[in-house]
Structure formats: structure tokens, C-alpha cells
Design a protein around this motif. Structure first.
Motif, PDB file in Angstrom:
ATOM      1  N   VAL A  57       0.837  -1.207   0.000  1.00 51.60           N
ATOM      2  CA  VAL A  57       0.000   0.000   0.000  1.00 51.60           C
ATOM      3  C   VAL A  57       0.866   1.248   0.000  1.00 51.60           C
ATOM      4  CG1 VAL A  57      -1.694   1.295   1.344  1.00 51.60           C
ATOM      5  CG2 VAL A  57      -1.944  -1.180   1.107  1.00 51.60           C
ATOM      6  N   LEU A  58       1.969   1.255   0.783  1.00 55.76           N
ATOM      7  CA  LEU A  58       2.859   2.411   0.819  1.00 55.76           C
ATOM      8  C   LEU A  58       3.503   2.655  -0.537  1.00 55.76           C
ATOM      9  CD1 LEU A  58       4.754   2.011   4.238  1.00 55.76           C
ATOM     10  CD2 LEU A  58       2.888   3.573   3.696  1.00 55.76           C
ATOM     11  N   LYS A  59       3.832   1.586  -1.213  1.00 54.24           N
ATOM     12  CA  LYS A  59       4.520   1.702  -2.490  1.00 54.24           C
ATOM     13  C   LYS A  59       3.596   2.192  -3.595  1.00 54.24           C
ATOM     14  CE  LYS A  59       7.337  -1.078  -5.645  1.00 54.24           C
ATOM     15  NZ  LYS A  59       7.890  -2.427  -5.924  1.00 54.24           N
ATOM     16  N   ILE A  82      -5.554   6.424   2.606  1.00 53.98           N
ATOM     17  CA  ILE A  82      -5.294   5.014   2.874  1.00 53.98           C
ATOM     18  C   ILE A  82      -3.912   4.815   3.483  1.00 53.98           C
ATOM     19  CG2 ILE A  82      -4.320   4.458   0.591  1.00 53.98           C
ATOM     20  CD1 ILE A  82      -5.900   1.817   0.746  1.00 53.98           C
ATOM     21  N   ILE A  83      -2.980   5.738   3.180  1.00 50.35           N
ATOM     22  CA  ILE A  83      -1.641   5.654   3.780  1.00 50.35           C
ATOM     23  C   ILE A  83      -1.724   5.916   5.274  1.00 50.35           C
ATOM     24  CG2 ILE A  83       0.662   6.675   3.832  1.00 50.35           C
ATOM     25  CD1 ILE A  83       0.162   4.964   1.375  1.00 50.35           C
ATOM     26  N   ARG A  84      -2.482   6.978   5.659  1.00 51.82           N
ATOM     27  CA  ARG A  84      -2.619   7.300   7.076  1.00 51.82           C
ATOM     28  C   ARG A  84      -3.319   6.167   7.825  1.00 51.82           C
ATOM     29  NH1 ARG A  84      -3.625  12.528   4.879  1.00 51.82           N
ATOM     30  NH2 ARG A  84      -5.900  12.175   4.951  1.00 51.82           N
ATOM     31  N   GLY A  85      -4.371   5.604   7.205  1.00 51.29           N
ATOM     32  CA  GLY A  85      -5.076   4.500   7.856  1.00 51.29           C
ATOM     33  C   GLY A  85      -4.213   3.263   7.991  1.00 51.29           C
ATOM     34  N   SER A  86      -3.408   2.976   6.959  1.00 49.42           N
ATOM     35  CA  SER A  86      -2.541   1.794   6.987  1.00 49.42           C
ATOM     36  C   SER A  86      -1.482   1.933   8.068  1.00 49.42           C
ATOM     37  CB  SER A  86      -1.878   1.593   5.626  1.00 49.42           C
ATOM     38  OG  SER A  86      -2.830   1.429   4.613  1.00 49.42           O
ATOM     39  N   ARG A 127      -1.660   3.674  10.818  1.00 49.87           N
ATOM     40  CA  ARG A 127      -2.277   3.550  12.139  1.00 49.87           C
ATOM     41  C   ARG A 127      -2.531   2.074  12.477  1.00 49.87           C
ATOM     42  NH1 ARG A 127      -6.103   6.496  11.122  1.00 49.87           N
ATOM     43  NH2 ARG A 127      -7.820   4.997  10.791  1.00 49.87           N
ATOM     44  N   ILE A 128      -3.018   1.331  11.499  1.00 49.93           N
ATOM     45  CA  ILE A 128      -3.325  -0.087  11.724  1.00 49.93           C
ATOM     46  C   ILE A 128      -2.040  -0.895  11.909  1.00 49.93           C
ATOM     47  CG2 ILE A 128      -4.276  -2.154  10.608  1.00 49.93           C
ATOM     48  CD1 ILE A 128      -6.357  -0.304   9.309  1.00 49.93           C
ATOM     49  N   TYR A 129      -1.015  -0.615  11.094  1.00 51.84           N
ATOM     50  CA  TYR A 129       0.237  -1.379  11.185  1.00 51.84           C
ATOM     51  C   TYR A 129       0.966  -1.077  12.495  1.00 51.84           C
ATOM     52  CZ  TYR A 129       4.547  -3.638   9.716  1.00 51.84           C
ATOM     53  OH  TYR A 129       5.640  -4.482   9.640  1.00 51.84           O
ATOM     54  N   LYS A 130       0.896   0.165  12.951  1.00 55.06           N
ATOM     55  CA  LYS A 130       1.512   0.540  14.229  1.00 55.06           C
ATOM     56  C   LYS A 130       0.865  -0.219  15.373  1.00 55.06           C
ATOM     57  CE  LYS A 130       2.476   4.535  17.157  1.00 55.06           C
ATOM     58  NZ  LYS A 130       2.302   6.003  17.344  1.00 55.06           N
ATOM     59  N   GLU A 131      -0.502  -0.303  15.351  1.00 50.03           N
ATOM     60  CA  GLU A 131      -1.224  -1.043  16.387  1.00 50.03           C
ATOM     61  C   GLU A 131      -0.825  -2.520  16.349  1.00 50.03           C
ATOM     62  OE1 GLU A 131      -3.694  -2.118  19.443  1.00 50.03           O
ATOM     63  OE2 GLU A 131      -3.095  -0.097  18.798  1.00 50.03           O
ATOM     64  N   HIS A 132      -0.633  -3.048  15.141  1.00 54.14           N
ATOM     65  CA  HIS A 132      -0.263  -4.458  15.004  1.00 54.14           C
ATOM     66  C   HIS A 132       1.145  -4.703  15.589  1.00 54.14           C
ATOM     67  CE1 HIS A 132       0.534  -8.395  13.337  1.00 54.14           C
ATOM     68  NE2 HIS A 132       1.557  -7.910  12.609  1.00 54.14           N
ATOM     69  N   ARG A 133       2.084  -3.816  15.280  1.00 51.28           N
ATOM     70  CA  ARG A 133       3.445  -4.005  15.765  1.00 51.28           C
ATOM     71  C   ARG A 133       3.515  -3.861  17.288  1.00 51.28           C
ATOM     72  NH1 ARG A 133       6.345  -6.920  12.846  1.00 51.28           N
ATOM     73  NH2 ARG A 133       8.151  -6.144  14.025  1.00 51.28           N
ATOM     74  N   ASN A 134       2.701  -2.978  17.843  1.00 51.56           N
ATOM     75  CA  ASN A 134       2.685  -2.794  19.296  1.00 51.56           C
ATOM     76  C   ASN A 134       2.162  -4.043  20.015  1.00 51.56           C
ATOM     77  OD1 ASN A 134       3.715  -0.214  19.056  1.00 51.56           O
ATOM     78  ND2 ASN A 134       1.678   0.766  19.115  1.00 51.56           N
ATOM     79  N   SER A 135       1.163  -4.719  19.403  1.00 58.64           N
ATOM     80  CA  SER A 135       0.576  -5.889  20.056  1.00 58.64           C
ATOM     81  C   SER A 135       1.299  -7.183  19.698  1.00 58.64           C
ATOM     82  CB  SER A 135      -0.899  -6.015  19.664  1.00 58.64           C
ATOM     83  OG  SER A 135      -1.048  -6.130  18.258  1.00 58.64           O
ATOM     84  N   LEU A 136       2.303  -7.108  18.803  1.00 55.34           N
ATOM     85  CA  LEU A 136       2.992  -8.315  18.347  1.00 55.34           C
ATOM     86  C   LEU A 136       3.752  -9.022  19.488  1.00 55.34           C
ATOM     87  CD1 LEU A 136       3.406  -9.975  15.797  1.00 55.34           C
ATOM     88  CD2 LEU A 136       5.477  -8.647  15.324  1.00 55.34           C
TER      89      LEU A 136
END
Length: 753
Positions: free
Chosen positions: A660-662, A670-674, A676-685
Motif C-alpha cells: 500500500v505504501l509503495k 489510505i496511507i494514514r489508515g494503513s 495507524r493499523i500497522y503501528k497497532e499491530h506491531r505494538n501488540s505483536l
């Protein structure tokens, strides 16, 4: 010369009057070639225009002119003028619209119902008494061609200054019908004793089988013993059922009467459908009971008579009507006298014995119980009359009871003798009734069942005409002329008394016309009252008996309570099904947790991430470079147990994020939403990884160890445990009762003191 007999002909022993086609199956199931052998479905049909043509070289036109030269019957038609068409500018007064008339140019605002059922309902402020009055005022009579001719004749007369419109005419006839119906109910109680004294004599309805026998198969009080009125057999099956007429209780097989399909609801035989409650005569015998069908000249015949008389046949053997071939019956057959009833009426058949010439009616033979055998059944009899075998009482087969035949002949003779005596007595009774009616001052019906309306009915019409203001209403032909001149009808210079006198004459004239109309229909009502909610015969109030009304209200309340209970049970059942579904879903989640803990863990993680996509940008995103990985694909992989570790899930989420970034600019939503979602995922990993390790430690023998839960296949249950043992293992103290002081301190703490 040989006399006519059943199965033989006067002219030719091998007589055959009509060629029959195979009727072993209904018309709907036959190939069209059987009925139209010359018709080719691939060939085009020729179309001829029967008109004068100038093109003399066209072969089709030549053939069409040849057809024109034939003596063809010309079509009849009537050219309508503009005045015959409905004027869209017609405006009804308020008094007319209250009777149910609607203006042609007024569109209905009612939304049509999705079903044919129209539930009875009242408005919030409407009482049922008002509904009954409103229903009573609705016009129920529809004019026919005879009424239209009458109105044209009446309005064309110069002496009738006030022209009667069709709408007003229908209102007046409806009023007369309703008032007469009310009067009949009131007079029925008064004239019941008089009717009993003047009632015509009957022969026990002609249904005393022990005394007179029967020729229609009807057995009083027993449906099981009743036989088919045509074949005299009670056996039936699903393809050839016995059907009972709801009008006269006659019983017939489907094949015997030509019933291709049994209708839903009530079924009426042809006699009850066309001439209900009227006596009809058979052309070929003296019997007035049994299964009837019409001839091609609208006369009537028993089906059994048409079946057994050799020259007669059914034009349509499937529906067994109409009956044709009357003109083929020789004159000598009409001259035969029935040896059973001793009457020279109709057409007789004869004994099949070559040396016997005894003649008898078909219905007389059936009533007497003579030998009558359909050797190849009904269908065989329709196609070949020689399969019918009938003998007189002397030549019956040896296995046929001759004594019973003689008793049956005596019963038949007794029946027709008593019928003759009864008809003479009824003729004298009718004559006396006519004399009494001439001297009766209070009679309200003629001997022909024609109403004798009292002056009250004319007064009712007079009041209705005054209310409708007919003196100011133009005729239908004048509507177009005065449409532009509102409230200016045709008003000659006359006094008020002259106008009222003409309205009075009009009321009397309509009453006379209504009586003649009723007489032409033998006293039958001109309006069909289906669920007519008038006060005297209402579906709500019955016979206006207060006790009956209260009983109906009590029953209605019981029904309402029962309906409420049914609705409650249905709601409970619905709630039960919803809870059952929730339990099933919970079972699936529990089984997934025990057997596929990683899948359950990823389900929870994906749900958290998907909730952050509030605008549904990721779920709808498709790669611009053609990459197959999508957010929906990741969800699909979780549902299909594709991921066996958190690492695989994290790899796909990361790949989707970098894709999506590329493919999008940094300013895109969609970049801002992605991010936010990816940051939440990495924090809970890290937390996911820790849980995954714990799962691996507790995962033995293909199942996850869950405290206090036993797993057996797809069933899970809680194990029994000792709380005291748990407390000792975990070094916990038992719960002790709080002292009074502690309770006071706790209450003050809760209140904030």
C-alpha cells in the motif's frame, strides 16, 4: 324392419355415427399431430387480407380474392362516437361520491396490497356502527345492456324533463334491493305459518330408496354408500376420484362426468352451475334427478342417457360435453313406450337379446335395477357403443337376480304413479293459491315470485332523489355541453310542485321497472350479497339478537387471548432459536480455541485491526500492480486455517502494508489508515508472541489444556473441582464474614464519607 335397440341401428347394423380419436390421455398431454395432422410447426401460416387490392400479379392477392368471392359471414360491429366514450372531465357531486362513485380523472392514492387478502380493519376513531352504515350506502348494482336501453328510452321522451343518469339509476336500484331484503327478513317471521300451509307437496324428496329406488345414486345420510350417478360404481382411485357436487350432492367419477382437474374449494355440476335450484327436464327420459350435461342446442340430458343411446356422442370426450347426435336418432326410437314406467316420453333403448324388443328408458332401467354392464368401462363405451350390454328382466344373465329386477320395476312404477298424483295435487294447490292471492289485500309477492313493493319503497326513492338534487343534474349527453358552465344545468321554467310531482312519478316508474326486472329473473335478487355488512344480516351482528351478540363478543375475546398466546409462543420460539444459534456459534469458538488456538488468537487480532479501518479503505483496496494479496485474502487465510503461527500472519500483514505504501502517495487517506493499523499491530505483536509460546507449552495431544475443561471430540464439559483444594494449592485464605464495624466503614466508603 328391425326396431331400434341399444348397440344396434335402424339403418345399418354396423352403424357408426362419428369417428373417435384415442382418449386414453387428456388433451393437454397429446401431441398436436393427433388433433391437427396437417399442421407443420416449421411452415409459416398464410395470412389473407380480405380487402380490395390493386396488385393483380400477386398470387396471395388472387387467392384472397377467391376467398372474398365465397359467401363468408361478414363481421358485425358498431362504430362508437365520441359521446359514447367516458368523459374524463365528469365531476360528481359530494352526495354521489358518498355512494362509492369515483371520478375518472381522479387517481387513487391507496397503495395496492401485496396479497389478495384484505383484512377487516377500522380507523382509529371509527366505530363499527359507522362502518356498517357506510357499507350499506355503497352502490352494489351494476347496469347491464337492458338497463342502458331503458334509460335511453326514458330520457328520450319529451315528457321527462328530468334526465336520469346511470349513476343515480344504480343508486336507486341498490336502495330498492337493500330495502326489499330488509322487508323480506321482517316478513319471513310473519308469513312462515302461511308458507307452511301453502307449501307444495313433495314425495319425501323422491329419495326414499326402500320405497321408490333411485336413479342418481344418492343415499340419504351416508356418503360411503353413495355410488356414481353414471356408472353406478363406488370404487375409485387417485386418478379417477369420486367428486361430490356442493349444490345437489350428486356423486360422479372424474372420467364419468368429464372432470379433467378437481378444483380447489367447492365444485358444482353443470346443472347447479347454470340452473341452480331450478328443475330441468331430460330430453330422453322422464327423470328429473341425476348427472346432467347440455346438448348443443342448450337443452339438457343425463350423461347416462347420452352414454347408452347409440346415436348420441360427446363432442369433446375428455370433458364429455356438449352432447350431440340428436338429429341422428330415428323417428321410430322416439315413438317407443317404456315398458317399466308405461310412458311414451323421450327416446328408449332396447334389450340386447336378438329376439326381444322390450324398450325402456335408461334411467328407468337404472332405477329398476336391470342388467346394465359397461364391458370395457366408460372410456370403452365412449369410443365403441357396442361394448354396452343391457337386458330386460326376462333375459338377464343367470347370475343376475331376476326377482330383484321385478321388485325394482314395481318400485319404479309406484314412483311415477305417485309423482303423477302429486303433480295433479300441486297443480290444484297452485290454482287455489292464485285465487287466494287475488283476494289477499296484504300480499307482498305474486305467484311468480315477483315483488309487490309497498308505497314505502317509492317514498325511499323519492327521498333519495331529492337528496341527490336530480332536478339540477344534467343528463350524460348534456355533460359535455355544460362542463364549462358550472352549476348551470338544463332548468326549464317550472314550479316547485311540478318538479316534485315529476320526481314522484320517476320513483314509481323505477319501482315498476325493478319489479319487471325481478320477474324476468324469476324473483332472483339483482345484487349478490357477499359479506354485506347491513344491520339485519351482518357478519358482525347476525340476527340482531343481543344474547347472540354477547356470545360472539365472548368468543372473539377468547380467540384474541388465544392469538396473543400463539404470538407469545412464536416470540419465545424465535428467541429460543436465536439463543440456540448463539450457543452453536459459541461451541464453534470453543472447539476452535481448543483444537486451533493459533487461529482463534489471529481472529481476535484481526478483529481489533479491522475495527480501526472505519472507512473500509483496506477491505476494498485492490493492488494497482496486480498483486494477489489483499486485506480480504488475509481474513480468508485465517478462516481457512492457513496460518500456523503468528509469524506467518505478521509477514502477510507487513507485505500488504508495504504494498500500500509503495502504490499510493503519502497524502492519500489510505496511507494514514494503513500506518495507524500497522503501528497497532506491531505494538501488540510481542504480546501475541508471548501468548503463542504459552499455547505451545500447554498444547499436548492436539488439544489446548484449558483449566477445569474436559475435551471429548467436539464436546466440551466443565470438570468437577473442590474449591477448598484450590485455595490450599494457591495458598489463599478462606472468605470470612465481615464484622458490624467493618460493614459500617464499607458503607461510609461507598457513600464517600
Amino acid at each position: 324392419m328391425e326396431t331400434p335397440g341399444n348397440g344396434r341401428s335402424l339403418i345399418d347394423p354396423n352403424y357408426s355415427s362419428v369417428t373417435f380419436f384415442d382418449n386414453s390421455k387428456p388433451r393437454e398431454e397429446r401431441n398436436f399431430k393427433e388433433i391437427y395432422p396437417d399442421l407443420e410447426e416449421t411452415n409459416q401460416l398464410k395470412v389473407f387480407v380480405l380487402d380490395n387490392q390493386n396488385d393483380n400479379n400477386n398470387e396471395l392477392h388472387d387467392e384472397a380474392r377467391t376467398i372474398n368471392n365465397l359467401d363468408l359471414k361478414k363481421p358485425l360491429f358498431r362504430v362508437t362516437s365520441k359521446s359514447d366514450k367516458i368523459d374524463q372531465n365528469i365531476k360528481f357531486s359530494k352526495t354521489v361520491t358518498e355512494y362509492g362513485f369515483q371520478e375518472p380523472n381522479r387517481s387513487s392514492h391507496k397503495v395496492p396490497s401485496s396479497t389478495y387478502i384484505r383484512p377487516f380493519s377500522l380507523n382509529e376513531n371509527e366505530k363499527i356502527e359507522d362502518m356498517i352504515i357506510k357499507k350499506k350506502n355503497q352502490v352494489e348494482y351494476d347496469m347491464d345492456e337492458q338497463d342502458d336501453l331503458y334509460l335511453q328510452h326514458r330520457n328520450s321522451q319529451a315528457k321527462n324533463t328530468i334526465k336520469l343518469t346511470p349513476e343515480v339509476f344504480e343508486i336507486l336500484i341498490t336502495i330498492l334491493e337493500n330495502e326489499w331484503d330488509s322487508l323480506e327478513i321482517q316478513m319471513s317471521s310473519i308469513s312462515s305459518t302461511e308458507d307452511e300451509n301453502n307449501r307444495l307437496l313433495t314425495l319425501d324428496e323422491g329419495l326414499d330408496n326402500n320405497k321408490y329406488g333411485n336413479d342418481d345414486g344418492i343415499v340419504l345420510g351416508s356418503v360411503v354408500e353413495q355410488k356414481c350417478a353414471v356408472c353406478n360404481d363406488s370404487d375409485c382411485d387417485n386418478s379417477n376420484a369420486i367428486v361430490f357436487c356442493d349444490g345437489c350432492d350428486i356423486a360422479v367419477h372424474q372420467e364419468c362426468y368429464g372432470i379433467a382437474f378437481i378444483p380447489e374449494g367447492q365444485w358444482l355440476c353443470r346443472k347447479c352451475m347454470i340452473n341452480k335450484n331450478r328443475e330441468i327436464d331430460c330430453v330422453f327420459c322422464p327423470s328429473k334427478t341425476g348427472a346432467f350435461k347440455q346438448l348443443d342446442n342448450s337443452l339438457w340430458s343425463h350423461v347416462i342417457c347420452a352414454l347408452w343411446i347409440n346415436e348420441l356422442y360427446f363432442a369433446n370426450p375428455i370433458y364429455m360435453e356438449p352432447i350431440e347426435g340428436v338429429d341422428l336418432i330415428p323417428k321410430s326410437r322416439w315413438k317407443l313406450t317404456c315398458y317399466i314406467c308405461k310412458q311414451k316420453v323421450g327416446a328408449c333403448i332396447q334389450c340386447c337379446n336378438r329376439s326381444c324388443f322390450q324398450a325402456y328408458h335408461v334411467t328407468c332401467a337404472k332405477r329398476a335395477g336391470l342388467y346394465m354392464n359397461l364391458t370395457k368401462g366408460i372410456q370403452g363405451a365412449i369410443t365403441n357403443k357396442t361394448t354396452l350390454k343391457s337386458f330386460c328382466d326376462k333375459h338377464s344373465p343367470s347370475d343376475w337376480d331376476q326377482n330383484e329386477c321385478i321388485k325394482g320395476i314395481n318400485k319404479t312404477r309406484l314412483f311415477y304413479r305417485d309423482i303423477t298424483i302429486l303433480n295433479d295435487q300441486n297443480a290444484k294447490l297452485t290454482k287455489n293459491q292464485k285465487k287466494a292471492n287475488k283476494l289477499n289485500t296484504f300480499k307482498w309477492k305474486t305467484e311468480n315470485n315477483t315483488p309487490i313493493p309497498p308505497k314505502l319503497l317509492s317514498d325511499k326513492l323519492y327521498g333519495a332523489l331529492i337528496n341527490l338534487k336530480v332536478e339540477s343534474q344534467p343528463s350524460v349527453t348534456q355533460l359535455a355541453k355544460v362542463a364549462m358552465l358550472k352549476d348551470l344545468g338544463y332548468k326549464p321554467n317550472r314550479s316547485r310542485e311540478q318538479i316534485l310531482q315529476e320526481i314522484r312519478d320517476m320513483s314509481n316508474e323505477i319501482c315498476r321497472y325493478w319489479c319487471l326486472k325481478r320477474e324476468s329473473k324469476k324473483g332472483a335478487t339483482l345484487i349478490r350479497k357477499n359479506n354485506n355488512m347491513i344491520a339485519t344480516s351482518s357478519i358482525v351482528y347476525g340476527n340482531s339478537n343481543y344474547e347472540e351478540i354477547n356470545n360472539k363478543i365472548e368468543v372473539a375475546n377468547i380467540l384474541i387471548n388465544d392469538l396473543d398466546k400463539v404470538i407469545g409462543l412464536t416470540s419465545d420460539n424465535l428467541s429460543r432459536q436465536e439463543m440456540s444459534k448463539q450457543a452453536s456459534d459459541l461451541d464453534i469458538v470453543m472447539v476452535d480455541t481448543v483444537y486451533f488456538p493459533i487461529k482463534r488468537l489471529l481472529d481476535i487480532q484481526f478483529s481489533k485491526l479491522d475495527k480501526l479501518d472505519t472507512n473500509h479503505l483496506l477491505i476494498n483496496y485492490r493492488s494497482k500492480t496486480g498483486a494477489h494479496l489483499t486485506w480480504s485474502q488475509i481474513k480468508h487465510n485465517i478462516d481457512t486455517y492457513e496460518y500456523t503461527s503468528v509469524k506467518e500472519f505478521d509477514a502477510d500483514v507487513g507485505e500488504f502494508y508495504h504494498m500500500v505504501l509503495k502504490e499510493n502517495k503519502s497524502t492519500n487517506n489510505i496511507i494514514r489508515g494503513s500506518k495507524r493499523i500497522y503501528k497497532e499491530h506491531r505494538n501488540s505483536l510481542p504480546h501475541l508472541t508471548e501468548i503463542e509460546k504459552k499455547i505451545h507449552n500447554d498444547y499436548n495431544d492436539g488439544t489446548l489444556k484449558v483449566p477445569f475443561v474436559e475435551v471429548h471430540g467436539s464436546s466440551l464439559r466443565f470438570t468437577d473441582y473442590d474449591p477448598k483444594q484450590i485455595i490450599e494449592l494457591n495458598d489463599l485464605s478462606e472468605v470470612e464474614e465481615a464484622s458490624e464495624n467493618d460493614n459500617i466503614l464499607l458503607q461510609n466508603f461507598i457513600k464517600g464519607n
